[in-house]
Design an enzyme around this catalytic site. Structure first.
Site, PDB file in Angstrom:
ATOM      1  N   LYS A 152      -8.592  -0.806  -8.946  1.00 49.47           N
ATOM      2  CA  LYS A 152      -9.306  -1.433  -7.815  1.00 49.47           C
ATOM      3  C   LYS A 152     -10.346  -0.470  -7.255  1.00 49.47           C
ATOM      4  O   LYS A 152     -10.035   0.684  -6.946  1.00 49.47           O
ATOM      5  CB  LYS A 152      -8.306  -1.809  -6.725  1.00 49.47           C
ATOM      6  CG  LYS A 152      -8.942  -2.259  -5.415  1.00 49.47           C
ATOM      7  CD  LYS A 152      -7.896  -2.907  -4.524  1.00 49.47           C
ATOM      8  CE  LYS A 152      -8.340  -3.062  -3.093  1.00 49.47           C
ATOM      9  NZ  LYS A 152      -8.267  -1.821  -2.329  1.00 49.47           N
ATOM     10  N   HIS A 198     -13.565  -1.736  -1.094  1.00 52.38           N
ATOM     11  CA  HIS A 198     -12.581  -1.414  -0.055  1.00 52.38           C
ATOM     12  C   HIS A 198     -12.898  -2.191   1.229  1.00 52.38           C
ATOM     13  O   HIS A 198     -12.722  -1.688   2.337  1.00 52.38           O
ATOM     14  CB  HIS A 198     -12.607   0.093   0.225  1.00 52.38           C
ATOM     15  CG  HIS A 198     -11.249   0.704   0.475  1.00 52.38           C
ATOM     16  ND1 HIS A 198     -10.552   1.378  -0.471  1.00 52.38           N
ATOM     17  CD2 HIS A 198     -10.478   0.738   1.581  1.00 52.38           C
ATOM     18  CE1 HIS A 198      -9.416   1.825   0.029  1.00 52.38           C
ATOM     19  NE2 HIS A 198      -9.337   1.428   1.285  1.00 52.38           N
ATOM     20  N   TYR A 203      -2.495   5.531  -4.452  1.00 47.68           N
ATOM     21  CA  TYR A 203      -3.576   6.498  -4.415  1.00 47.68           C
ATOM     22  C   TYR A 203      -3.058   7.647  -5.269  1.00 47.68           C
ATOM     23  O   TYR A 203      -1.924   8.085  -5.089  1.00 47.68           O
ATOM     24  CB  TYR A 203      -3.804   6.993  -2.985  1.00 47.68           C
ATOM     25  CG  TYR A 203      -4.504   6.005  -2.093  1.00 47.68           C
ATOM     26  CD1 TYR A 203      -5.804   5.588  -2.376  1.00 47.68           C
ATOM     27  CD2 TYR A 203      -3.886   5.506  -0.946  1.00 47.68           C
ATOM     28  CE1 TYR A 203      -6.464   4.688  -1.540  1.00 47.68           C
ATOM     29  CE2 TYR A 203      -4.549   4.616  -0.104  1.00 47.68           C
ATOM     30  CZ  TYR A 203      -5.830   4.213  -0.415  1.00 47.68           C
ATOM     31  OH  TYR A 203      -6.474   3.330   0.404  1.00 47.68           O
ATOM     32  N   THR A 231      -6.077   2.493  -6.733  1.00 48.71           N
ATOM     33  CA  THR A 231      -7.318   2.414  -5.960  1.00 48.71           C
ATOM     34  C   THR A 231      -8.153   3.652  -6.247  1.00 48.71           C
ATOM     35  O   THR A 231      -7.678   4.781  -6.101  1.00 48.71           O
ATOM     36  CB  THR A 231      -6.995   2.297  -4.456  1.00 48.71           C
ATOM     37  OG1 THR A 231      -6.246   1.101  -4.269  1.00 48.71           O
ATOM     38  CG2 THR A 231      -8.265   2.226  -3.620  1.00 48.71           C
ATOM     39  N   SER A 255       0.824  -1.213   0.000  1.00 47.36           N
ATOM     40  CA  SER A 255       0.000   0.000   0.000  1.00 47.36           C
ATOM     41  C   SER A 255       0.858   1.265   0.000  1.00 47.36           C
ATOM     42  O   SER A 255       1.940   1.302   0.592  1.00 47.36           O
ATOM     43  CB  SER A 255      -0.871  -0.009   1.258  1.00 47.36           C
ATOM     44  OG  SER A 255      -1.364   1.285   1.533  1.00 47.36           O
TER      45      SER A 255
HETATM   46  C1  LIG Z   1      -6.903  -2.319   7.777  1.00 52.34           C
HETATM   47  C2  LIG Z   1      -7.134  -2.117   6.306  1.00 52.34           C
HETATM   48  C3  LIG Z   1      -6.355  -1.192   5.620  1.00 52.34           C
HETATM   49  C4  LIG Z   1      -6.542  -1.005   4.247  1.00 52.34           C
HETATM   50  N1  LIG Z   1      -5.734  -0.121   3.576  1.00 52.34           N
HETATM   51  C5  LIG Z   1      -5.845  -0.007   2.234  1.00 52.34           C
HETATM   52  C6  LIG Z   1      -4.931   0.798   1.499  1.00 52.34           C
HETATM   53  O1  LIG Z   1      -4.024   1.397   2.053  1.00 52.34           O
HETATM   54  N2  LIG Z   1      -5.097   0.871   0.155  1.00 52.34           N
HETATM   55  C7  LIG Z   1      -6.101   0.190  -0.503  1.00 52.34           C
HETATM   56  O2  LIG Z   1      -6.208   0.267  -1.720  1.00 52.34           O
HETATM   57  N3  LIG Z   1      -6.961  -0.592   0.170  1.00 52.34           N
HETATM   58  C8  LIG Z   1      -6.853  -0.719   1.515  1.00 52.34           C
HETATM   59  N4  LIG Z   1      -7.713  -1.553   2.189  1.00 52.34           N
HETATM   60  C9  LIG Z   1      -8.714  -2.331   1.435  1.00 52.34           C
HETATM   61  C10 LIG Z   1      -8.130  -3.666   0.993  1.00 52.34           C
HETATM   62  O3  LIG Z   1      -7.182  -3.498  -0.018  1.00 52.34           O
HETATM   63  C11 LIG Z   1      -9.213  -4.610   0.456  1.00 52.34           C
HETATM   64  O4  LIG Z   1      -9.960  -3.950  -0.522  1.00 52.34           O
HETATM   65  C12 LIG Z   1     -10.151  -5.129   1.540  1.00 52.34           C
HETATM   66  O5  LIG Z   1      -9.430  -5.436   2.705  1.00 52.34           O
HETATM   67  C13 LIG Z   1     -10.879  -6.364   1.020  1.00 52.34           C
HETATM   68  O6  LIG Z   1     -11.775  -6.856   1.947  1.00 52.34           O
HETATM   69  P1  LIG Z   1     -11.435  -8.022   2.984  1.00 52.34           P
HETATM   70  O7  LIG Z   1     -10.668  -7.368   4.070  1.00 52.34           O
HETATM   71  O8  LIG Z   1     -12.789  -8.476   3.403  1.00 52.34           O
HETATM   72  O9  LIG Z   1     -10.625  -9.064   2.263  1.00 52.34           O
HETATM   73  C14 LIG Z   1      -7.551  -1.741   3.563  1.00 52.34           C
HETATM   74  C15 LIG Z   1      -8.314  -2.680   4.261  1.00 52.34           C
HETATM   75  C16 LIG Z   1      -8.120  -2.877   5.616  1.00 52.34           C
HETATM   76  C17 LIG Z   1      -8.946  -3.914   6.324  1.00 52.34           C
END
Ligand SMILES: Cc1cc2nc3c(=O)[nH]c(=O)nc-3n(C[C@H](O)[C@H](O)[C@H](O)COP(=O)(O)O)c2cc1C
Length: 403
Positions: free
Chosen positions: A278, A302, A155, A181, A131
């Site tokens: 995404k 997300h 981002y 994203t 990330s």
């Molecule tokens: C704690 C946390 C931090 C996240 N940080 C980012 C991020 O920095 N960039 C991003 O594109 N998605 C981020 N996401 C979304 C994840 O990439 C992903 O879309 C999501 O976790 C998918 O759902 P799941 O947790 O049910 O597998 C984050 C998700 C979580 C749970």
């Protein structure tokens, strides 16, 4: 046989495991069990930051429920003696149709943070997406993942110079695809964080002190480790990257609500490799993404952290695959907790799934070994599910196998 002999023949004691991490992990039979262990180990604010979703969390729940709602139509007598779950994504062979989603602030779950996840993914041969908001740098993670496949998530921030700089560093460090994203025009409202007064990096107030005292294992790791910082943006108007207030403000100010499809052209001008978008949540936008020439579409809300009551990604897979007709790979991201979820997504036409919390629960439960455990559980699940639905290879996971 006397009573003692009878008892001795039926009693089985587990061998005493002295290593506390092994002991914790040995009892986890599923990703949900890892979540339960994480909930016990991590301070409530940290656990809720990882576990929680936006607003009333309808989408968070729907992401997983939509998988459960779909049943299998298993076939039998199909010779599944030698199940092979490997497949290909963006020209690379992968041992499982699974990519690790990008998640920021890895070090709040474990001091090794993203390095632990990168090492574990690399051992499993799975692609790890780093990330923009990571707490370990692009270069450190590249070194940790070694030969392992890796993508970099961007981002597209207001400071395009900073974004371009990160993209060039990712290219120089062997990241194979750029994942953009696009579902964060503004940040979603995470109500658990509001209620707990949680901020990033965590601020030490009275609540945090009490929470920390109740979770001494985490607190001991946290106070001994170097301060958490956004490793990729240090020095870009963010001081040394550790000041909570200026940093949180900085990040919030960087989300660019003016972002549009035109910015993907700019992205192409600074990145040579494949682009994954995404955060696509409709068939109409999937079509636009293909017109914009992206190599893969990640259907994602997300993880239910942005717009509440947005659709569950698994429900979009089939209509999107039909609409884009093989012009881009389609990934399904959100709610994956079991290998059977991955098999269902593939049956509906997805090239692979992505998962975030599944490995974060492992990280919170047992650090790097916890991530290993999460990935091993998903791997074993996929193989078992394939055998039980009568699919020897990923090509055998056909549409007729799910409702
Ligand atoms: C704690 C946390 C931090 C996240 N940080 C980012 C991020 O920095 N960039 C991003 O594109 N998605 C981020 N996401 C979304 C994840 O990439 C992903 O879309 C999501 O976790 C998918 O759902 P799941 O947790 O049910 O597998 C984050 C998700 C979580 C749970």
């Amino acid at each position: 046989m006397g009573v003692v002999e009878t008892l001795r023949s039926v009693l089985r004691f587990r061998e005493l495991e002295l290593d506390p991490v092994e002991r914790r992990l040995a009892r986890a039979a599923s990703v949900d069990d890892l979540r339960t262990i994480s909930r016990r180990r991590l301070p409530r604010g940290v656990f809720d930051y990882i576990d929680g979703g936006a607003e009333a969390e309808h989408t968070l729940a729907a992401n997983s429920d939509a998988f459960t709602r779909r049943g299998f139509r298993p076939r039998v007598l199909r010779d599944v003696g030698d199940v092979d779950p490997s497949s290909t994504l963006l020209g690379r062979r992968m041992p499982l149709p699974l990519v690790l989603s990008p998640t920021g602030f890895g070090r709040i779950a474990d001091p090794a943070g993203e390095l632990a996840v990168a090492r574990s993914a690399s051992r499993a041969g799975l692609t790890y997406t780093l990330s923009t908001l990571a707490t370990r740098s692009i270069e450190e993670v590249a070194a940790a993942s070694g030969d392992g496949p890796r993508w970099f998530q961007v981002y597209v921030w207001r400071d395009r110079g900073l974004v371009e700089d990160m993209i060039r560093r990712a290219a120089a460090s062997g990241y194979e695809a750029l994942l953009v994203t696009v579902d964060t025009a503004v940040l979603g409202k995470r109500e658990r964080d509001v209620r707990r007064g949680f901020s990033l990096p965590p601020k030490i107030g009275l609540g945090t002190l009490i929470d920390g005292a109740l979770h001494p294992g985490w607190t001991w790791d946290f106070v001994r480790a170097e301060p958490i910082r956004f490793a990729n943006v240090v020095g870009r108007g963010t001081g040394d990257g550790t000041d909570a207030v200026s940093l949180a403000d900085y990040v919030n100010n960087q989300f660019d609500p003016t972002l549009s499809w035109r910015d993907l052209d700019w992205m192409r001008s600074v990145w040579d490799g494949p682009i994954v978008v995404k955060g696509i949540q409709t068939v109409a936008d999937a079509r636009l993404a293909v017109e914009a020439g992206v190599e893969a579409i990640a259907l994602s809300n997300h993880g239910g952290r942005q717009l509440d009551t947005a659709p569950a990604p698994i429900d979009l897979v089939e209509p999107v695959v039909q609409a884009v007709g093989g012009a881009a790979a389609v990934l399904c991201d959100g709610g994956v907790r079991r290998g059977s979820d991955i098999v269902k997504a593939v049956a509906l036409g997805a090239t692979a799934c992505m998962a975030g919390r599944a490995y974060l629960y492992g990280l919170g439960a047992g650090g790097e070994r916890g991530v290993d455990k999460a990935l091993a559980l998903l791997d074993a699940d996929v193989r078992r599910t394939m055998a039980l639905v009568g699919a020897r290879t990923v090509a055998d996971i056909t549409r007729d196998l799910v409702d």
